[in-house]
Design an enzyme around this catalytic site. Structure first.
Site, short mmCIF file in Angstrom:
data_model
loop_
_atom_site.label_atom_id
_atom_site.label_comp_id
_atom_site.label_asym_id
_atom_site.label_seq_id
_atom_site.Cartn_x
_atom_site.Cartn_y
_atom_site.Cartn_z
N HIS A 48 102.34 17.10 -18.45
CA HIS A 48 101.35 16.01 -18.48
C HIS A 48 101.79 14.66 -17.93
O HIS A 48 100.95 13.80 -17.72
CB HIS A 48 100.84 15.83 -19.92
CG HIS A 48 100.20 17.04 -20.47
ND1 HIS A 48 99.06 17.61 -19.91
CD2 HIS A 48 100.51 17.83 -21.52
CE1 HIS A 48 98.72 18.68 -20.61
NE2 HIS A 48 99.59 18.84 -21.60
N LYS A 103 97.10 28.16 -14.90
CA LYS A 103 96.57 27.41 -16.04
C LYS A 103 95.22 26.82 -15.62
O LYS A 103 95.13 26.14 -14.60
CB LYS A 103 97.54 26.29 -16.46
CG LYS A 103 97.11 25.58 -17.73
CD LYS A 103 98.13 24.56 -18.20
CE LYS A 103 97.67 23.92 -19.51
NZ LYS A 103 98.61 22.89 -20.02
N HIS A 141 101.25 17.70 -27.17
CA HIS A 141 100.03 18.38 -26.71
C HIS A 141 99.01 17.32 -26.33
O HIS A 141 98.92 16.28 -26.99
CB HIS A 141 99.52 19.29 -27.83
CG HIS A 141 98.07 19.62 -27.80
ND1 HIS A 141 97.52 20.51 -26.91
CD2 HIS A 141 97.04 19.16 -28.55
CE1 HIS A 141 96.21 20.60 -27.13
NE2 HIS A 141 95.90 19.79 -28.11
#
Ligand code: ADP
Length: 122
Positions: free
Chosen positions: A12, A41, A119
């Site tokens: 990320h 993904k 996350h």
């Protein structure tokens, strides 16, 4: 640094790239960051802000995550991000992505000591 935090940064964080990337950005980055290994993904977001600013989101008040846990936190300010979404016709191993730069508040789930993002919840 724990494995969750390292995986978060791999998947990320892209602090040093401009928030207005070219249309190849997601094809290249999803591959480079190992999110096209074994499968494509389907959806992933890169954040173009300093790591410190993203880690500081963990200081915001707790909110409910999509999975029902309460270890999520939403950024006060909007952040520069790029959304990568797998194209309809894309077939593994040829993962092709739509690249959509935007600005929005992001939500992260944090764990551990130090309490850091593991996350991206939205
Ligand atoms: P992402 O969801 O950011 O694309 P992954 O799904 O690959 O990344 O990994 C998320 C990791 O974060 C998993 O190891 C998961 O156990 C952990 N985690 C901790 N708290 C949460 C939460 N509230 N919601 C979802 N995942 C969480």
């Amino acid at each position: 640094q724990g494995p969750g935090a390292m995986k978060f940064q791999r998947q990320h964080m892209d602090s040093n790239s401009r928030p207005n990337p070219n249309s190849n950005y997601c094809d290249q980055m999803m591959k480079k960051r190992k999110m096209t290994v074994g499968a494509c993904k389907p959806l992933n977001t890169f954040v173009h802000e300093p790591l410190k600013d993203v880690e500081d989101i963990c200081i915001q008040r707790n909110i409910r995550c999509k999975n029902g846990q309460n270890n999520c936190h939403k950024s006060k300010s909007s952040m520069r991000v790029t959304d990568c979404r797998l194209t309809n016709g894309s077939r593994y191993p040829n993962c092709k992505y739509h690249t959509s730069p935007t600005k929005r508040q992001i939500t992260v789930a944090c764990v551990g000591n130090p309490y850091v993002p593991v996350h991206l919840d939205g």
